[in-house]
Motif scaffolding. Structure first.
Motif, PDB file in Angstrom:
ATOM      1  N   MET A 180       8.954  55.645 -17.734  1.00  0.00           N
ATOM      2  CA  MET A 180       7.890  56.205 -18.953  1.00  0.00           C
ATOM      3  C   MET A 180       7.128  57.322 -18.279  1.00  0.00           C
ATOM      4  SD  MET A 180       8.894  53.897 -20.950  1.00  0.00           S
ATOM      5  CE  MET A 180       7.580  54.531 -22.349  1.00  0.00           C
ATOM      6  N   SER A 181       6.331  57.940 -19.093  1.00  0.00           N
ATOM      7  CA  SER A 181       5.476  59.141 -18.702  1.00  0.00           C
ATOM      8  C   SER A 181       6.641  60.262 -18.107  1.00  0.00           C
ATOM      9  CB  SER A 181       4.594  58.837 -17.755  1.00  0.00           C
ATOM     10  OG  SER A 181       3.439  57.825 -18.356  1.00  0.00           O
ATOM     11  N   VAL A 182       7.534  60.532 -19.016  1.00  0.00           N
ATOM     12  CA  VAL A 182       8.645  61.520 -18.471  1.00  0.00           C
ATOM     13  C   VAL A 182       8.147  62.669 -18.253  1.00  0.00           C
ATOM     14  CG1 VAL A 182      10.414  59.770 -19.547  1.00  0.00           C
ATOM     15  CG2 VAL A 182       9.573  61.610 -20.890  1.00  0.00           C
ATOM     16  N   MET A 183       7.479  63.096 -18.807  1.00  0.00           N
ATOM     17  CA  MET A 183       6.925  64.588 -18.949  1.00  0.00           C
ATOM     18  C   MET A 183       5.617  64.737 -17.788  1.00  0.00           C
ATOM     19  SD  MET A 183       8.607  65.426 -21.081  1.00  0.00           S
ATOM     20  CE  MET A 183       8.386  67.421 -21.059  1.00  0.00           C
ATOM     21  N   ASP A 184       5.495  63.542 -16.993  1.00  0.00           N
ATOM     22  CA  ASP A 184       4.290  63.388 -15.778  1.00  0.00           C
ATOM     23  C   ASP A 184       4.922  63.526 -14.642  1.00  0.00           C
ATOM     24  OD1 ASP A 184       2.395  62.411 -14.031  1.00  0.00           O
ATOM     25  OD2 ASP A 184       1.487  62.161 -15.927  1.00  0.00           O
ATOM     26  N   PRO A 185       4.497  64.240 -13.613  1.00  0.00           N
ATOM     27  CA  PRO A 185       5.220  64.065 -12.146  1.00  0.00           C
ATOM     28  C   PRO A 185       5.196  62.736 -11.566  1.00  0.00           C
ATOM     29  CG  PRO A 185       3.450  65.790 -12.558  1.00  0.00           C
ATOM     30  CD  PRO A 185       3.374  65.185 -13.650  1.00  0.00           C
ATOM     31  N   HIS A 186       4.267  61.978 -11.997  1.00  0.00           N
ATOM     32  CA  HIS A 186       4.067  60.301 -11.480  1.00  0.00           C
ATOM     33  C   HIS A 186       4.615  59.461 -12.632  1.00  0.00           C
ATOM     34  CE1 HIS A 186       1.567  62.158  -8.477  1.00  0.00           C
ATOM     35  NE2 HIS A 186       1.035  62.827  -9.258  1.00  0.00           N
ATOM     36  N   ARG A 187       6.088  59.452 -12.518  1.00  0.00           N
ATOM     37  CA  ARG A 187       6.572  58.596 -13.491  1.00  0.00           C
ATOM     38  C   ARG A 187       6.365  57.139 -13.412  1.00  0.00           C
ATOM     39  NH1 ARG A 187      12.328  62.017 -15.072  1.00  0.00           N
ATOM     40  NH2 ARG A 187      11.238  63.927 -15.592  1.00  0.00           N
ATOM     41  N   GLU A 188       6.708  56.301 -14.368  1.00  0.00           N
ATOM     42  CA  GLU A 188       6.599  54.984 -14.115  1.00  0.00           C
ATOM     43  C   GLU A 188       8.063  54.186 -14.683  1.00  0.00           C
ATOM     44  OE1 GLU A 188       2.668  53.060 -15.650  1.00  0.00           O
ATOM     45  OE2 GLU A 188       3.053  54.704 -17.120  1.00  0.00           O
ATOM     46  N   SER A 189       8.498  53.136 -13.403  1.00  0.00           N
ATOM     47  CA  SER A 189       9.571  52.735 -13.781  1.00  0.00           C
ATOM     48  C   SER A 189       9.078  51.116 -14.205  1.00  0.00           C
ATOM     49  CB  SER A 189      10.529  52.497 -12.548  1.00  0.00           C
ATOM     50  OG  SER A 189      11.542  51.868 -12.565  1.00  0.00           O
ATOM     51  N   ILE A 190       9.631  50.823 -15.582  1.00  0.00           N
ATOM     52  CA  ILE A 190       9.321  49.472 -16.043  1.00  0.00           C
ATOM     53  C   ILE A 190      10.593  48.553 -16.271  1.00  0.00           C
ATOM     54  CG2 ILE A 190       7.834  48.258 -17.885  1.00  0.00           C
ATOM     55  CD1 ILE A 190       6.079  50.753 -17.841  1.00  0.00           C
ATOM     56  N   GLU A 191      10.362  47.178 -15.925  1.00  0.00           N
ATOM     57  CA  GLU A 191      11.412  46.440 -16.206  1.00  0.00           C
ATOM     58  C   GLU A 191      11.457  46.020 -17.857  1.00  0.00           C
ATOM     59  OE1 GLU A 191      11.059  42.927 -14.018  1.00  0.00           O
ATOM     60  OE2 GLU A 191      10.658  43.929 -12.254  1.00  0.00           O
ATOM     61  N   ILE A 192      12.691  45.659 -18.311  1.00  0.00           N
ATOM     62  CA  ILE A 192      13.030  45.143 -19.152  1.00  0.00           C
ATOM     63  C   ILE A 192      13.104  43.798 -19.553  1.00  0.00           C
ATOM     64  CG2 ILE A 192      14.655  45.149 -21.454  1.00  0.00           C
ATOM     65  CD1 ILE A 192      15.243  47.909 -20.620  1.00  0.00           C
ATOM     66  N   ALA A 193      12.190  43.070 -20.154  1.00  0.00           N
ATOM     67  CA  ALA A 193      11.969  41.441 -19.887  1.00  0.00           C
ATOM     68  C   ALA A 193      13.067  40.771 -21.066  1.00  0.00           C
ATOM     69  CB  ALA A 193      10.558  40.968 -20.334  1.00  0.00           C
ATOM     70  N   GLY A 194      13.102  41.546 -22.158  1.00  0.00           N
ATOM     71  CA  GLY A 194      14.081  40.947 -22.952  1.00  0.00           C
ATOM     72  C   GLY A 194      14.246  41.836 -24.285  1.00  0.00           C
ATOM     73  N   VAL A 195      15.082  41.209 -25.343  1.00  0.00           N
ATOM     74  CA  VAL A 195      15.238  41.928 -26.647  1.00  0.00           C
ATOM     75  C   VAL A 195      14.798  41.149 -27.710  1.00  0.00           C
ATOM     76  CG1 VAL A 195      17.073  42.825 -28.007  1.00  0.00           C
ATOM     77  CG2 VAL A 195      17.268  42.954 -25.352  1.00  0.00           C
ATOM     78  N   VAL A 196      14.047  41.668 -28.785  1.00  0.00           N
ATOM     79  CA  VAL A 196      13.639  40.951 -29.904  1.00  0.00           C
ATOM     80  C   VAL A 196      14.262  41.525 -31.157  1.00  0.00           C
ATOM     81  CG1 VAL A 196      11.495  40.436 -29.096  1.00  0.00           C
ATOM     82  CG2 VAL A 196      11.631  42.370 -30.077  1.00  0.00           C
ATOM     83  N   GLY A 197      14.066  40.629 -32.072  1.00  0.00           N
ATOM     84  CA  GLY A 197      14.999  41.192 -33.222  1.00  0.00           C
ATOM     85  C   GLY A 197      14.204  42.351 -34.080  1.00  0.00           C
ATOM     86  N   ASP A 198      15.059  43.237 -34.734  1.00  0.00           N
ATOM     87  CA  ASP A 198      14.659  44.211 -35.456  1.00  0.00           C
ATOM     88  C   ASP A 198      13.615  44.277 -36.395  1.00  0.00           C
ATOM     89  OD1 ASP A 198      16.116  46.359 -34.013  1.00  0.00           O
ATOM     90  OD2 ASP A 198      17.706  46.331 -35.360  1.00  0.00           O
TER      91      ASP A 198
END
Length: 397
Positions: A180-198
């Motif tokens: 996340m914050s791909v346009m920021d020099p200090h990017r965040e790496s965040i886990e994916i906990a799961g998938v929900v319905g559309d």
């Protein structure tokens, strides 16, 4: 009736039939499209859910204070009300966003271990909410685990099926991390906990966008309340409960979530109503035109029908004669109408949902309805012609 006038009348009636077919075919297309749209699953349960926008003074409620207020004061006060079954908070209710809101709640993201060109990062809708959000709206978990309050301190995401299908086909999304914050020099790496319905978050007729969900709060949130009855009957008690929790906080809007679903179809519903109204008027004008043309023709040909009867023509023969004259007007009109409808149908493409502008069933329904109208319009003058008394007719003139 003179031949020039008869010919002009026939041309005008044929033109009416053609225009009526075009309008009725358009109405039939919209009816079938709208019916298909209503059968779509929005991905959540809207019935009995009330959405209330609750902005709080940003000077008093930053992220942490907002979270504490919702968890310790506002939510307990709302859940204690009779008729309230459950409650949650989110940055917006499903299908409630304007085009500006859709842009405001969109975010770019990356995927750890994958390269994207600058400016070509994927875009997803971004929702922050309380963990009870999915339970209140009946959104199912497809893979992984639910988010909890513990995920507020150490953020993790739930993603929807569309995002999982687009970026993790045949893979376990929970084995990946999002950047996340791909346009920021200090990017965040965040886990994916799961998938929900559309969830059709942007409208029942809009494709489901890739969506990220995160447990968080802000100074402007939407309260979602699951009620046991009519949601609007609890609007006033909930407003009072919020006011007691903090007199400076006011609800700016309250509406059933089902109303947002209905509003997302407003443009299509208006087009359907308009075209159906014009279709009905066109059908009435067509019926009146055919009947008027043939009735006038029959009234001026009483002597002819008397002579035909005296020479042995039966009432059935006279009816067939008038029906044949009606067909000489109806068939060319229908032919021109079908051709015009096929030419104009493409203009309706933006109003149709998963339906071809040349849908044969819609065209057949319009043709059948117009055929019934024209047959009824022709039958009355034909029956009148068959009842002409030869003796009376021959004494005319």
């Amino acid at each position: 009736m003179s031949r020039p006038r008869s010919t002009l009348g026939s041309i005008l009636v044929a033109a009416e039939i053609a225009m009526a077919f075009v309008v009725l075919a358009g109405a039939a297309l919209l009816v079938r499209s709208f019916t298909a749209l209503l059968s779509e699953d929005p991905g959540f349960h809207a019935e009995g859910v009330l959405a209330m926008e609750v902005p709080m003074p940003s000077s008093r409620f930053d992220g942490n204070k907002s979270t504490q207020f919702w968890r310790t004061r506002l939510m307990p006060a709302v859940l204690a009300l009779p008729g309230v079954e459950d409650a949650a908070a989110a940055n917006c209710a499903p299908m409630s966003l304007s085009p500006t809101g859709r842009f405001r709640f969109a975010t770019r993201f990356g995927i750890e271990g994958r390269m994207f060109e600058p400016g070509r990062y994927p875009v997803a809708q971004y929702r922050w909410m309380s963990p009870d959000y999915f339970r209140v709206l009946g959104i199912p978990l497809k893979h992984g685990r639910w988010l909890t309050e513990a995920d507020r301190e150490r953020p993790r995401y739930l993603i929807n099926e569309t995002l999982a299908r687009l970026y993790f086909p045949h893979q376990d999304p929970t084995a990946h991390r999002l950047i996340m914050s791909v346009m920021d020099p200090h990017r965040e790496s965040i886990e994916i906990a799961g998938v929900v319905g559309d969830v059709r978050d942007l409208g029942l007729d809009e494709p489901t966008p890739p969506t990220l969900y995160m447990v968080s709060s802000s100074s402007r949130m939407t309260l979602l309340v699951k009620t046991a009855g009519d949601p609007m009957q609890l609007a006033a008690p909930i407003r009072d409960a919020i006011h007691r929790a903090d007199p400076e906080i006011a609800v700016v809007k309250a509406a059933p979530v089902a109303q947002y679903v209905a509003d997302s179809l407003a443009r299509r519903r208006f087009a359907l109503t308009l075209l159906a109204t014009f279709g009905g008027l066109a059908a009435l004008l067509t019926a009146a035109g055919i009947y008027g043309l043939l009735a006038y023709s029959v009234s001026g040909r009483a002597r002819e029908f008397g002579i035909r009867s005296a020479l042995g023509a039966t009432p059935a023969n006279l009816r067939r004669l008038i029906l044949k004259e009606g067909a000489t007007v109806t068939i060319p009109g229908l032919a021109v109408g079908i051709a015009s409808s096929l030419s104009c149908a493409r203009l309706m493409g933006s109003l149709l949902y998963r339906l071809s502008p040349m849908d044969p069933l819609s065209l057949a329904a319009a043709g059948a309805l117009l055929f019934v109208i024209t047959v009824l319009s022709v039958w009355l003058p034909a029956r009148r012609a068959a009842r002409v008394d030869p003796g009376t007719a021959l004494r005319i003139e």
